[in-house]
Write an enzyme that holds these catalytic residues in place. Structure first.
Site, PDB file in Angstrom:
ATOM      1  N   ASP A  51       0.821  -1.211   0.000  1.00 23.29           N
ATOM      2  CA  ASP A  51       0.000   0.000   0.000  1.00 23.29           C
ATOM      3  C   ASP A  51       0.852   1.257   0.000  1.00 23.29           C
ATOM      4  OD1 ASP A  51      -2.350  -1.477   0.072  1.00 23.29           O
ATOM      5  OD2 ASP A  51      -2.353  -1.576   2.264  1.00 23.29           O
ATOM      6  N   TYR A 109       6.379 -10.064   6.615  1.00 23.07           N
ATOM      7  CA  TYR A 109       6.362  -8.624   6.790  1.00 23.07           C
ATOM      8  C   TYR A 109       6.946  -8.283   8.162  1.00 23.07           C
ATOM      9  CZ  TYR A 109       3.282  -7.832   2.766  1.00 23.07           C
ATOM     10  OH  TYR A 109       2.745  -7.764   1.506  1.00 23.07           O
TER      11      TYR A 109
END
Length: 257
Positions: A51, A109
Site C-alpha cells: 500500500d 512482513y
C-alpha cells in the site's frame, strides 16, 4: 525471455506498488524505466500489492521482453533510470511460466514501533512512534495466538473482495533492540488487506495493557474488526523476506535471509 528482478524501495513518496490514476506507484516507475531502457512495452508483475507508504527490503517482480543487455549488468542500467528510493539489486532469467506473485509460497512482513515521547528523525517514515511505554514480552506472548490457521476477519480492513478470510500464519514474533525499537515479524501464506497493520495494532494494545495476551484468542474468534486494535500507519511496514520453493534461479537473491 522472462526476467525476474530483485527490488528494494522506500515507499514514502509512492501510492503503493500498483499503478494508480492519482499518483506515482512503484510498478509504474520501474515499468517506465524498463520500457525506456529496452525500447519495449511490457507488463511488470509484482509479488504483492504493498500500500501507499509501505516499504520493501526484498521484493520480486518479473517481466517478459527481448533483452540484449547482459543480466548481470541490467540492475546498474535500470538503476540509472530510477530515483534514489528504488533499487534493483539483481536480475535473472526464470522459466517462462514463472510469475512473481503466484509462485511465492510465503512472505514475511516486519512492522516497526518506536515507543518514545521524543521524535527520532532517523526513524521518520520508517517506524510508528507511540508516545507511551510498551511491554515487548507481553506482545510476544500475545503474538503466539496469531500463529496457525485462523479466520482473520477481525484483523483486516474492507478492501478487495476475497473468497475466504482464512489464512495460515507460520510465525509471529516480537523483539526489541537495545535502542528500544520494537519489531513485529509476521510470516504467512497470504495476507488480507491491512492484516499485518491490524495485527500490529492489536499487539500494541497488548503491550500497552489495554488487552491481555490471551485476548487475541477472543478477538480472532469474534471475527469482528471492532474487537481488535487499530490499523497502524503504513510508515512502519516493510515487506521483509520471501520464499520461492520451486524456483532455484532466485536463490542468488537470498530473499529469505
Amino acid at each position: 525471455m522472462n526476467i525476474a528482478l530483485s527490488l528494494s524501495y522506500v515507499g514514502t513518496q509512492y501510492h503503493g506498488w500498483q499503478v494508480q490514476k492519482n499518483g506515482a506507484s512503484i510498478q509504474e516507475t520501474v515499468t517506465n524505466a524498463i520500457n525506456k531502457l529496452l525500447g519495449c512495452d511490457t507488463y511488470l508483475s509484482g509479488v504483492g500489492r504493498t500500500d501507499a507508504g509501505v516499504h520493501a527490503r526484498r521484493y520480486v517482480a518479473n517481466f517478459k521482453a527481448d533483452c540484449r543487455i547482459p543480466l548481470d549488468r541490467l540492475p546498474l542500467a535500470l538503476g540509472a533510470q530510477l530515483p534514489e528510493d528504488i533499487a534493483v539489486n539483481g536480475a535473472v532469467q526464470v522459466p517462462d511460466d514463472f510469475d512473481a506473485r503466484f509462485d511465492c509460497t510465503k512472505k514475511e512482513y516486519a512492522y516497526y514501533v518506536y515507543p518514545s515521547k521524543m521524535r527520532d528523525p532517523f526513524l521518520t517514515d520508517r517506524a510508528y512512534r507511540y508516545s507511551y511505554p510498551l511491554d515487548a514480552e507481553r506482545m510476544q506472548r500475545g503474538a503466539q495466538f496469531f500463529v496457525g490457521k485462523h479466520d482473520f476477519n477481525a484483523v483486516r480492513s474492507v478492501g478487495t473482495p476475497v473468497k475466504s478470510t482464512v489464512r495460515t500464519i507460520f510465525w509471529c514474533e516480537v523483539d526489541q533492540n537495545n535502542d528500544g525499537l520494537i519489531r513485529i515479524r509476521v510470516c504467512g501464506d497470504g495476507f488480507l488487506y491491512n492484516m499485518v497493520r491490524a495485527i500490529s495494532g492489536t499487539l500494541l494494545y497488548v503491550g500497552s495493557g489495554k488487552f491481555e495476551p490471551e485476548d487475541v484468542v477472543r478477538i480472532l474468534e469474534s471475527c469482528d474488526r471492532e474487537e481488535a486494535g487499530p490499523t497502524l500507519p503504513a510508515c512502519g511496514l516493510f515487506m521483509n523476506r520471501l520464499w520461492y520453493d520451486h524456483t532455484p534461479e532466485l536463490d542468488v537473491f537470498r530473499l529469505s535471509e
